[in-house]
Design an enzyme around this catalytic site. Structure first.
Site, short mmCIF file in Angstrom:
data_model
loop_
_atom_site.label_atom_id
_atom_site.label_comp_id
_atom_site.label_asym_id
_atom_site.label_seq_id
_atom_site.Cartn_x
_atom_site.Cartn_y
_atom_site.Cartn_z
N HIS A 14 0.83 -1.21 0.00
CA HIS A 14 0.00 0.00 0.00
C HIS A 14 0.87 1.25 0.00
O HIS A 14 1.72 1.41 0.87
CB HIS A 14 -0.89 -0.03 1.24
CG HIS A 14 -1.88 1.08 1.32
ND1 HIS A 14 -2.02 1.88 2.43
CD2 HIS A 14 -2.79 1.54 0.41
CE1 HIS A 14 -2.97 2.75 2.22
NE2 HIS A 14 -3.46 2.58 1.00
N GLU A 41 0.53 -0.55 -4.84
CA GLU A 41 -0.47 0.48 -5.13
C GLU A 41 0.14 1.83 -4.80
O GLU A 41 0.95 1.95 -3.86
CB GLU A 41 -1.70 0.24 -4.24
CG GLU A 41 -2.85 1.22 -4.43
CD GLU A 41 -2.90 2.35 -3.42
OE1 GLU A 41 -3.87 3.11 -3.46
OE2 GLU A 41 -1.98 2.51 -2.59
N ASP A 43 -0.91 6.40 -5.19
CA ASP A 43 -1.94 7.39 -5.51
C ASP A 43 -1.36 8.46 -6.43
O ASP A 43 -0.23 8.91 -6.22
CB ASP A 43 -2.43 8.06 -4.22
CG ASP A 43 -2.86 7.05 -3.19
OD1 ASP A 43 -3.86 6.36 -3.42
OD2 ASP A 43 -2.16 6.93 -2.16
N HIS A 56 -1.00 11.45 -1.84
CA HIS A 56 -2.29 10.96 -1.36
C HIS A 56 -3.28 12.07 -1.05
O HIS A 56 -4.42 12.05 -1.51
CB HIS A 56 -2.10 10.09 -0.12
CG HIS A 56 -3.39 9.53 0.40
ND1 HIS A 56 -4.23 10.21 1.26
CD2 HIS A 56 -4.01 8.34 0.17
CE1 HIS A 56 -5.29 9.48 1.53
NE2 HIS A 56 -5.19 8.34 0.89
N GLU A 116 -3.79 4.21 -8.37
CA GLU A 116 -5.06 4.76 -7.90
C GLU A 116 -5.14 6.22 -8.34
O GLU A 116 -4.35 7.06 -7.91
CB GLU A 116 -5.20 4.67 -6.37
CG GLU A 116 -6.61 5.12 -5.99
CD GLU A 116 -6.83 5.38 -4.51
OE1 GLU A 116 -6.19 4.77 -3.65
OE2 GLU A 116 -7.68 6.26 -4.24
#
Ligand code: G3P
Ligand code: MG
Length: 247
Positions: A14, A41, A43, A56, A116
């Site tokens: 993450h 993952e 952002d 993020h 993401e």
């Protein structure tokens, strides 16, 4: 499309491996690689001058030495900020990577990416369009495409029209009534849902709609085991190695 996750359960680092290194940095991606994690993952947001960066929050202050909003900053402003020292003094001087930097690392490290798309307010379509343009020019044609995901219905709808060749994740924070209809409309490949929204009955229900059900963010190996026992296909974790060791 080839099977997205040939081996299950899949453990996705993450924001890189953000339990060990500052989130959404190259250091965090490197840490995931060192831990032997295949999937990460991160952002992605767009700066005021249309650079895609890993970040993020809408605001700079939690994870950087800056103040104000990402959407109001140029890339030159952002690159001058330290995004490592909030995590530990070992990471002083770490800067926010561009999506190009991150993709270059992922390709060279032979990893898999879940991008993401987390647009700043008012920047939704430019963010998804720039992301697709950039992947087109930077992603090798012989590598499986990144998994694209978003909480934004505008993004997932856009992707369902313009990026059908990509595996796509549909993100949910809560078990919203009628999510299945929206999921089916988006023709996504996977449901990415907060683990606290799940129980055994809901996982069984979700699996009737979604080919894959992935839960975020799971740092407790016991909780991961419970989710896997219910049929969850994978988890996002800040400490992906701990989940692998226990699964
Ligand atoms: O993509 C899974 C997870 O990252 C979604 O929540 O807030 O950590 O981006 P967040
Ligand atoms: Mg995320």
């Amino acid at each position: 499309m080839d099977e997205l996750f040939p081996q299950l359960p899949v453990i996705i680092g993450h924001r890189g491996a953000c339990g060990y290194a500052p989130e959404n940095t190259l250091a965090s991606l490197r840490k995931a690689k060192e831990l032997g994690i295949e999937w990460v993952e991160f952002d992605v947001k767009l700066t005021a001058d249309d650079a895609l960066i890993l970040f993020h929050d809408e605001k700079l202050s939690r994870t950087s030495t800056g103040r104000g909003k990402v959407a109001h900053m140029s890339y030159a402003d952002i690159i001058g900020l330290d995004v490592g020292s909030h995590f530990s003094s070992d990471y002083i001087g770490e800067t926010a990577p561009t999506l190009v930097h991150a993709l270059d690392f992922i390709v060279q490290a032979n990893m898999r990416a879940n991008i993401e798309i987390k647009p700043c307010p008012g920047r939704v379509l430019p963010t998804v369009m720039c992301t697709l343009d950039l992947i087109k020019t930077h992603w090798p044609s012989n590598k499986p495409l990144p998994l694209l995901s978003s909480f934004s219905a505008v993004v997932t709808d856009y992707l369902s029209e313009q990026a059908r060749e990509y595996p796509r994740g549909f993100l949910l924070k809560r078990w919203q009534r009628g999510w299945q209809r929206r999921y089916e409309g988006s023709r996504s490949s996977a449901l990415h849902i907060h683990h606290r929204a799940l129980n055994s009955k809901r996982v069984a229900t979700a699996k009737q709609t979604a080919q894959y059900v992935l839960a975020f963010t799971v740092n407790d190996p016991e909780r991961a085991k419970e989710l896997f026992d219910w049929g969850v296909d994978g988890v996002f974790s800040d400490y992906p190695d701990r989940i692998i060791a226990a699964s």
